[in-house]
Design an enzyme around this catalytic site. Structure first.
Site, PDB file in Angstrom:
ATOM      1  N   LYS A  15      10.946  -0.655  10.855  1.00 41.88           N
ATOM      2  CA  LYS A  15      10.541   0.733  10.620  1.00 41.88           C
ATOM      3  C   LYS A  15      10.392   1.456  11.949  1.00 41.88           C
ATOM      4  O   LYS A  15      10.786   2.615  12.090  1.00 41.88           O
ATOM      5  CB  LYS A  15       9.230   0.769   9.811  1.00 41.88           C
ATOM      6  CG  LYS A  15       9.461   0.415   8.347  1.00 41.88           C
ATOM      7  CD  LYS A  15       8.187   0.115   7.588  1.00 41.88           C
ATOM      8  CE  LYS A  15       8.533  -0.382   6.173  1.00 41.88           C
ATOM      9  NZ  LYS A  15       7.379  -0.874   5.431  1.00 41.88           N
ATOM     10  N   GLN A  18       0.921  -1.617   5.904  1.00 37.15           N
ATOM     11  CA  GLN A  18       1.850  -2.631   5.411  1.00 37.15           C
ATOM     12  C   GLN A  18       1.118  -3.601   4.474  1.00 37.15           C
ATOM     13  O   GLN A  18       0.079  -4.149   4.826  1.00 37.15           O
ATOM     14  CB  GLN A  18       2.462  -3.390   6.609  1.00 37.15           C
ATOM     15  CG  GLN A  18       3.541  -4.363   6.238  1.00 37.15           C
ATOM     16  CD  GLN A  18       4.780  -3.705   5.635  1.00 37.15           C
ATOM     17  OE1 GLN A  18       5.297  -2.730   6.154  1.00 37.15           O
ATOM     18  NE2 GLN A  18       5.244  -4.247   4.516  1.00 37.15           N
ATOM     19  N   ASP A  36       4.015   6.661   1.522  1.00 37.32           N
ATOM     20  CA  ASP A  36       4.456   5.644   0.557  1.00 37.32           C
ATOM     21  C   ASP A  36       4.255   6.139  -0.886  1.00 37.32           C
ATOM     22  O   ASP A  36       4.807   5.555  -1.822  1.00 37.32           O
ATOM     23  CB  ASP A  36       3.650   4.346   0.748  1.00 37.32           C
ATOM     24  CG  ASP A  36       4.299   3.419   1.771  1.00 37.32           C
ATOM     25  OD1 ASP A  36       5.535   3.373   1.815  1.00 37.32           O
ATOM     26  OD2 ASP A  36       3.563   2.735   2.507  1.00 37.32           O
TER      27      ASP A  36
END
Ligand code: NDP
Length: 289
Positions: free
Chosen positions: A53, A97, A120
């Site tokens: 990422k 994460q 997200d």
């Protein structure tokens, strides 16, 4: 033999678009979209995801910060970091994460992320907006799936779509997005009876199960479009999806490979969402002035 859906190629296209818009945004407003990735513990897969990422951010000139915290980090410390990032004007997207270590309450952490920076799309406010049909951030993997279908001109309206898997991250939002695009959607899970009978009805089959080569040739009908979300590592280190690619691809009209299908799209859509968040922040600022 199926047409192979090239997620790598489409992801490159998305990244190119994002890079152009990032440049334009900087020229016009001086604002550079910023992403903060938070990783707790030493999960090897998570470390690879976070590294990828960061590299993707560099490619499109999105500013990125990375926080690697030790496994034993107390929940309160993680919450303080998130609060700080919520207030940080350089940061438009916060990514925590998953999975988090056992002693940390995942729900509490995901709710602590400002819904305006929740790229997200996991915060309940954003889940609500998505279900309502007015999404602020579309979760990255399902967003990538829709983008792939659109890119290949695959019609969704009126089609039988079957999603195997009902996680909050993939299965549920994928089902919602397909529903909003007028598919007739069935969601399956570990307690679905006669799974094969259901999957065989699918015009579009999304497999988000986490079991290697679980979807076999006899579970699909001719000309099905197969989207394989699964990432499973075999003992020899090879990555395979949730679909028995070799045999299912003989029957399918389109199929995503693993790797090189949905995976690259997830990262591309994360960049996309970070850009959107930066744009939203400008709109919000203009509104409050
Ligand atoms: P989860 O483990 O959260 O969910 C798995 C789902 O599969 C559950 O709903 C479960 O049912 C269902 N399931 C498990 N076994 C069966 C079975 N025998 N029959 C029918 N359904 C079953 O996984 P995620 O959704 O997070 O991820 C799914 C896969 O996708 C994983 O391989 C993951 O690594 C991968 N992934 C890939 C991404 C990418 O970018 N390509 C991004 C995110 C995930 P139940 O709810 O009843 O337990």
């Amino acid at each position: 033999m199926a047409n192979i859906i090239d997620g790598k190629k489409v992801a490159e296209e998305v990244k190119k678009e994002v890079a152009q818009e990032v440049k334009k945004l900087k020229e016009e407003t001086g604002i550079v979209p910023g992403l903060a990735a938070v990783l707790v513990g030493n999960n090897p897969a998570s470390q690879i995801y976070v590294r990828n990422k960061r590299r993707a951010c560099e490619e499109v000139h999105i500013y990125s910060e990375e926080y690697r915290l030790p496994e034993e980090t107390p929940e309160s410390e993680l919450l303080s970091l998130i609060e700080r990032l919520n207030r940080d004007n350089k940061i438009h997207g916060i990514l925590v994460q998953l999975p988090l270590p056992e002693h940390i309450n995942e729900t509490r952490i995901l709710r602590a992320v400002s819904p305006l920076k929740d790229i997200d799309g996991f915060h309940p406010e954003n889940v609500g907006l998505l279900v309502e049909g007015n999404p602020r951030f579309i979760p990255c993997t399902p967003h990538g799936i829709i983008r792939l279908l659109e890119h290949y001109g695959i019609e969704i309206q009126g089609k039988e779509a079957v999603v195997v898997g009902r996680s909050n991250i993939v299965g549920k939002p994928a089902a919602i997005l397909l529903l909003h695009r007028h598919a007739t959607v069935t969601v399956c899970h570990s307690r679905t009876r006669e799974l094969k009978e259901v999957t065989r009805r699918a015009d579009i089959l999304v497999a988000a199960i986490g079991r290697e080569r679980f979807i076999k040739e006899d579970m699909v009908k001719e000309n099905v479009v197969v989207i394989d979300v699964g990432i499973n590592r075999l003992p020899d280190g090879k990555l395979v999806g949730d679909v028995d690619f070799e045999n299912v691809s003989r029957k399918a009209s389109y199929i995503t490979p693993v790797p090189g299908g949905v995976g690259p799209m997830t990262i591309a859509m994360l960049l996309w969402n970070t850009l959107q968040s930066a744009k939203n922040s400008i709109k919000a600022e203009n509104y409050t002035r």
